[in-house]
Design an enzyme around this catalytic site. Structure first.
Site, PDB file in Angstrom:
ATOM      1  N   GLY A   1     -17.430  15.736  11.644  1.00 13.34           N
ATOM      2  CA  GLY A   1     -17.584  14.332  11.993  1.00 13.34           C
ATOM      3  C   GLY A   1     -17.727  13.411  10.805  1.00 13.34           C
TER       4      GLY A   1
ATOM      5  N   ASP B   1     -21.112   7.278  12.317  1.00 15.84           N
ATOM      6  CA  ASP B   1     -20.345   6.386  11.450  1.00 15.84           C
ATOM      7  C   ASP B   1     -19.596   7.135  10.358  1.00 15.84           C
ATOM      8  OD1 ASP B   1     -22.350   7.100   9.654  1.00 15.84           O
ATOM      9  OD2 ASP B   1     -23.374   5.169   9.742  1.00 15.84           O
TER      10      ASP B   1
ATOM     11  N   ASP C   1     -22.535  26.023  15.390  1.00 17.69           N
ATOM     12  CA  ASP C   1     -21.584  25.325  14.527  1.00 17.69           C
ATOM     13  C   ASP C   1     -22.100  25.206  13.098  1.00 17.69           C
ATOM     14  OD1 ASP C   1     -23.349  23.429  16.064  1.00 17.69           O
ATOM     15  OD2 ASP C   1     -22.580  22.024  14.574  1.00 17.69           O
TER      16      ASP C   1
END
Length: 522
Positions: free
Chosen positions: A111, A144, A271
């Site tokens: 991400g 973000d 993960d």
């Protein structure tokens, strides 16, 4: 940030550095195809500046001594290209899924991390370079895509500290900062840390393709990992079962090493588990100070799922998740026509492999604890002696690192020398009772006190990355003083040495350290 040797693709201000970084593209993982990743440029980080750089990692990658002083260095490792990204050199974010805090979380992925290239190491291995904090990706969900200075410094310092403790880990090359504000629990500033590893493949990568019912892609991923990192598995009767076993045993060894130095990972989601058995994803980690077997280093872990004492159990559970993901591949070589029969045998075979985790972990931790106690000979009750010490430490909240380090000063025959370690215990009578048992055990050893102490000091660190030490470095870095980051990094490169000039870094934490909290909000 092209890693091409082509002059046309090199950053104008970095001709020498671009040529050094050069070459074979983004590495083998990117060739697996679009189902495994998304290619995209990093989001520019405004006005970047260098916070820290590991000379050792630079040397590992064959980079010149002047590497960090070249013009454009901060721009390069902030993810800021000085020209358009060539299509063949675009970084990538990989997709994976996983269990978070024991619950299936579905699709996750990089991400805020982008793999920017692969370089040959001076040790004959190849290393991927990944920037963490490079901006939003398709896998950012509500984030973000940025990392903050606080967490980036912590990861930079701990990656290298763990390496020098001898614990398998990803490495860290640089931290680049910026005054760009980001919102977390409070307003912080952005940063990018460059991580280095042979691979960033996680258990969650396998879970992703299993959960999406793509055995073809699952097999492609497993073949990639086997061929590149576990070639011996290819010679096994069942390469995919052998892969599960290799990853399971490496994970057991890793967690035994964590326990032996009092390290808590904090977020052992699937993960965050490396298929290579590396410590990966340094977030709300911590080294135990006052020993508490139930120590929780992550403020977000309200249930204590990832507490110190739980880490072996959780690691084993995570291996079960990996096994489930690999089930479609296990047994394919046996040629069993009936799918149900093959699946049943695959489960049995996987269960047999998973049963090896405690068989591996227990003896590995016992060996580590025996070494920490300076015991050269193996005796049946050694584990009981070590456990009794931990129980006594727990009851007295004795400092984990200092207790084991100062035990080296204890004499076989002279209890008057016990004071440095004894004073760490609230219940000194309980310590004395244990010390008597310890001396009885030492009487069976052939080494003298000096030889035993030297051996103990080689495995019991004097210096670890305590939270308050990192906090001091972070606070100064926020004021643009990066000297403490460098000083602390240098101390942690020699964790077993006395370093009398740095004695303060080995002291008990100050009272204010007890109020420090770390969480997942990085």
């Amino acid at each position: 940030m092209s890693f091409s040797r082509s002059a046309a693709d090199a950053a104008d201000t970095l001709p020498d550095l671009a040529a050094t970084l050069g070459a074979p593209a983004l590495g083998a993982f990117v060739t697996l195809g679009d189902a495994f990743h998304t290619r995209l440029p990093a989001a520019p980080l405004p006005a970047p500046y260098v916070v820290g750089c590991s000379d050792e990692v630079a040397q590992l990658l064959g980079l010149p001594a002047s590497f960090a002083t070249q013009p454009g260095f901060a721009e390069l490792f902030a993810g800021n290209p000085t020209r358009d990204w060539p299509a063949h050199a675009l970084p990538y974010a990989s997709v994976y899924s996983g269990h978070q805090f024991g619950v299936w979380a579905g699709q996750l992925g990089d991400g805020r991390a982008l793999t920017i290239g692969e370089l040959p190491g001076t040790d004959g291995r190849r290393y991927e370079l990944q920037i963490k904090g490079g901006g939003r990706t398709p896998y950012s969900r509500m984030g973000d895509g940025r990392a903050v200075l606080r967490s980036s410094i912590r990861e930079f310092l701990c990656s290298e500290a763990m390496h020098h403790l001898g614990i398998p880990t990803t490495r860290a090359l640089t931290v680049i900062g910026s005054d760009q504000p980001v919102v977390r629990e409070e307003i912080e500033t952005s940063a990018v840390v460059t991580r280095v590893s042979e691979s960033f493949v996680r258990f969650g990568h396998f879970e992703h393709f299993f959960s999406n019912d793509r055995p073809d892609l699952l097999r492609q991923l497993a073949d990639h990992v086997i061929d590149r990192f576990y070639p011996a598995c290819r010679e096994a009767d069942d390469p995919y079962l052998a892969l599960l076993e290799a990853a399971t045993l490496r994970t057991a060894d890793l967690v035994a090493q964590w326990q032996a130095v009092g390290f808590c990972h904090g977020v052992m989601n699937t993960d965050n588990m490396s298929i290579l058995g590396l410590t990966i994803d340094y977030g709300p980690f911590g080294f135990v100070d006052a020993f508490d077997a139930n120590h929780i280093c992550n403020h977000s872990d309200t249930s204590g799922r990832y507490a110190y004492r739980m880490q072996p159990r959780i690691a084993h559970w995570n291996c079960y998740c990996l096994a489930q993901a690999l089930l479609p591949l296990i047994g394919l070589q046996h040629g069993i026509a009936d799918d149900d029969a093959r699946a049943e045998r695959a489960v049995d075979d996987a269960q047999a492999v998973l049963a090896k985790f405690p068989e591996r972990f227990g003896p590995a931790l016992e060996r580590a604890m025996r070494a920490k106690l300076g015991l050269e000979l193996e005796r049946e009750n050694d584990a009981e002696l070590a456990n009794k010490l931990l129980e006594t430490m727990h009851a007295s909240h004795a400092d984990f690192t200092l207790t084991f380090r100062r035990l080296a000063q204890l004499s076989k025959h002279d209890a008057s020398r016990d004071a440095p370690v004894r004073d760490l215990f609230i219940d000194r009578d309980a310590f004395d009772a244990w010390a008597n048992l310890y001396r009885e055990r030492l009487s069976e050893e052939t080494r003298d006190d000096a030889a035993r102490a030297a051996a103990m000091n080689r495995v019991n660190p004097k210096y670890v990355l305590r939270n308050h030490l990192a906090e001091v470095a972070i606070r100064r870095a926020k004021e643009k003083d990066f000297s403490e980051v460098e000083r602390l990094a240098q101390v942690l490169r020699r964790p077993f040495d006395e370093q009398p000039e740095h004695e303060a870094y080995a002291a008990l934490p100050p009272d204010w350290a007890g109020s420090l909290e770390v969480s997942c909000s990085s």
